[in-house]
Write an enzyme that holds these catalytic residues in place. Structure first.
Site, mmCIF file in Angstrom:
data_model
loop_
_atom_site.group_PDB
_atom_site.id
_atom_site.type_symbol
_atom_site.label_atom_id
_atom_site.label_comp_id
_atom_site.label_asym_id
_atom_site.label_seq_id
_atom_site.Cartn_x
_atom_site.Cartn_y
_atom_site.Cartn_z
ATOM 1 C CD GLU A 1 -4.913 7.737 9.850
ATOM 2 O OE1 GLU A 1 -4.692 6.609 10.435
ATOM 3 O OE2 GLU A 1 -4.199 8.702 10.181
ATOM 4 C CG ASN B 1 -5.247 3.354 8.755
ATOM 5 O OD1 ASN B 1 -5.401 2.326 8.167
ATOM 6 N ND2 ASN B 1 -4.719 4.484 8.328
ATOM 7 C CD GLU C 1 -1.573 4.156 8.079
ATOM 8 O OE1 GLU C 1 -1.430 4.551 9.394
ATOM 9 O OE2 GLU C 1 -1.733 4.854 7.509
ATOM 10 C CE1 TYR D 1 -0.328 2.820 13.876
ATOM 11 C CE2 TYR D 1 -2.012 4.101 12.982
ATOM 12 C CZ TYR D 1 -0.924 3.368 12.659
ATOM 13 O OH TYR D 1 -0.472 3.450 11.493
ATOM 14 C CG HIS E 1 -1.093 8.949 3.629
ATOM 15 N ND1 HIS E 1 -1.312 7.512 3.732
ATOM 16 C CD2 HIS E 1 -1.009 9.580 4.983
ATOM 17 C CE1 HIS E 1 -0.898 7.454 5.159
ATOM 18 N NE2 HIS E 1 -1.028 8.493 5.645
ATOM 19 N NE ARG F 1 -3.299 2.656 2.621
ATOM 20 C CZ ARG F 1 -3.419 3.408 3.685
ATOM 21 N NH1 ARG F 1 -2.784 3.077 4.668
ATOM 22 N NH2 ARG F 1 -4.103 4.604 3.477
#
Length: 461
Positions: A162, A289, A366, A291, A117, A75
């Site tokens: 995002e 994504n 991600e 985290y 991005h 990606r």
């Protein structure tokens, strides 16, 4: 031993401004991140993406690293100002991405192209940026150009990465480019990002192979409350962070509670008839994504208000109309970003998406961690904490799959240490080290570990 489906896609990811460098070569125009990083005081250490990892000149070496990892997909993002500066096609920039795609295909790696991005051409920001409706239409023109250039070879397209960060960190808190602190403009940016997404999907579908997959990547916040009394705080944070994008993109309408929550900031008159339907284009897979989770509670109004949302403290908050909500610190362990490590949030998020949108497959576009890696005297980088982080989160993905979630793939962030936005080069997410002086690439232990997982489709016990 955890075993993933044979069809599961294993990949890794990067972003153009973070790795390419060559910021003013071959006709590339300036982006908002060039302007931001060249403004004193905005980036840690005064770092810029001028050189970054020099991927623009070291593409073949990086492609060989990908081949060595054995990943099935890569990606990457396309630099809008590299391929369409000033609204004109720039052939050297287009040729660079053609070579990249051809190099991936020659190594048996599927290209996954992200159109945006965060590197908006500076001239479009000068004209108003994402709060300006015209930017969505310029984005569709750019999507058309890339579809015509790469559509015969790229089978998976991601429109936005995002948009939460683009809108709220760029236009509300100002900790990201273009460093504006205008809450009403940030909400207009939310809408025009949603609109631009829909227009881009339409533009791509008109020119690429009908079998190509369309996607968008959202950094969905898994929001939890400290107690049952914090249900409304959870609802409000969820509306702003998640449903502001999921609503129009997947359901064709903004949540009514979001409109009510933010009524004192804007009347949402920038939403025109038909916009929500345009934003709601059929997608083949939803990029996620993840985290860490987010913990909130209702603020008592008198104690010092906690703001530990993990998104840097700026001149203003990214959480518009949430002034009476606290973002509560969470227990460790932590990554170098100060984010707590809690893989259970990923399982819960994937299952929430499965419940809410049962026909929409997902892929983890991600997931990764920044740590202060040390090069041992023997040259080895023993990043055990990163290996542990990846093991935990892949186990969480497997748990979600076992519970019924349709998760199609996983892309580790990131292929290599790179320019980590306002943190500069101080935070290292890569499974491959990039020497800050020589730019030499060195596999960390996590890269060797990931290669073995990719080869077997299994997590070690």
């Amino acid at each position: 031993m955890t075993i993933f489906p044979e069809t599961f896609v294993w990949g890794t990811a990067t972003a153009a401004y973070q790795v390419e460098g060559a910021w003013n070569e071959d006709g590339r125009g300036p982006s908002i991140w060039d302007t931001f990083s060249h403004t004193p005081g905005l980036v840690t250490g005064g770092d810029t993406g001028d050189v970054a990892c020099d991927h623009y000149h070291r593409m073949e070496e990086d492609l060989d690293i990908l081949a060595g990892l054995g990943v099935g997909a890569y990606r990457f993002s396309i630099s809008w100002p590299r391929v369409r500066p000033g609204g004109r096609a720039n052939q050297p920039g287009l040729d660079f991405y053609s070579r990249l795609v051809d190099g991936l295909l020659a190594r048996g790696i599927a290209p996954v192209a992200t159109l945006y991005h965060w590197d908006l051409p500076q001239e479009l920001e000068d004209a108003g940026g994402w709060p300006n409706r015209d930017t969505a239409h310029r984005f569709a023109e750019y999507a058309d150009l890339m579809g015509r250039t790469l559509g015969d070879r790229v089978r998976t397209w991601i429109t936005l990465n995002e948009p939460w960060c683009s809108a709220y960190l760029g236009y509300a808190s100002g900790v990201h480019a273009p460093a504006r602190t205008e809450p009403a403009a940030a909400l207009a940016a939310v809408h025009h990002l949603n609109l631009g997404h829909g227009l881009a999907v339409q533009a791509l579908r008109a020119v690429v192979d009908p079998a190509a997959q369309m996607s968008v990547t959202l950094n969905l916040h898994h929001v939890r409350g400290v107690s049952d009394q914090d249900a409304d705080a959870v609802r409000r944070a969820d509306a702003l962070a998640n449903r502001a994008f999921l609503g129009p993109m997947l359901e064709g309408a903004y949540p009514r509670d979001l409109i009510a929550d933010t009524a004192a900031v804007t009347d949402w008159s920038f939403v025109r008839d038909g916009d929500e339907a345009t934003a709601c284009q059929p997608l083949d897979v939803l990029g996620v994504n993840y985290y860490n989770p987010t913990l909130v509670r209702q603020w008592d109004g008198s104690s010092e208000r906690a703001t530990a949302d993990g998104h840097q403290d700026g001149a203003a908050s990214p959480w518009i109309a949430c002034e009476d909500i606290e973002f509560v610190p969470q227990p460790g362990p932590y990554t170098e970003m100060g984010w707590n490590i809690d893989e259970t949030g990923l399982t819960e998020l994937l299952l929430r998406l499965h419940r809410d949108y049962p026909s929409m497959p997902t892929m983890i576009t991600e997931n990764g961690a920044a740590f202060a890696d040390v090069v041992d005297p023997d040259g080895r980088i023993r990043d055990e904490r990163r290996v542990d982080y990846l093991q935990r989160h892949l186990s969480a993905v497997a748990e979600a799959i076992s519970a019924g979630a349709d998760v199609r793939g996983y892309f580790v962030w990131s292929l290599m240490d790179n320019f980590e936005w306002a943190h500069g080069y101080a935070k290292r997410f890569g499974i491959v080290r990039v020497d800050p002086d020589t730019l030499e690439r060195t596999w960390k232990d996590s890269a060797h570990w990931y290669r073995d997982v990719v080869a077997t489709g299994k997590l070690p016990a």
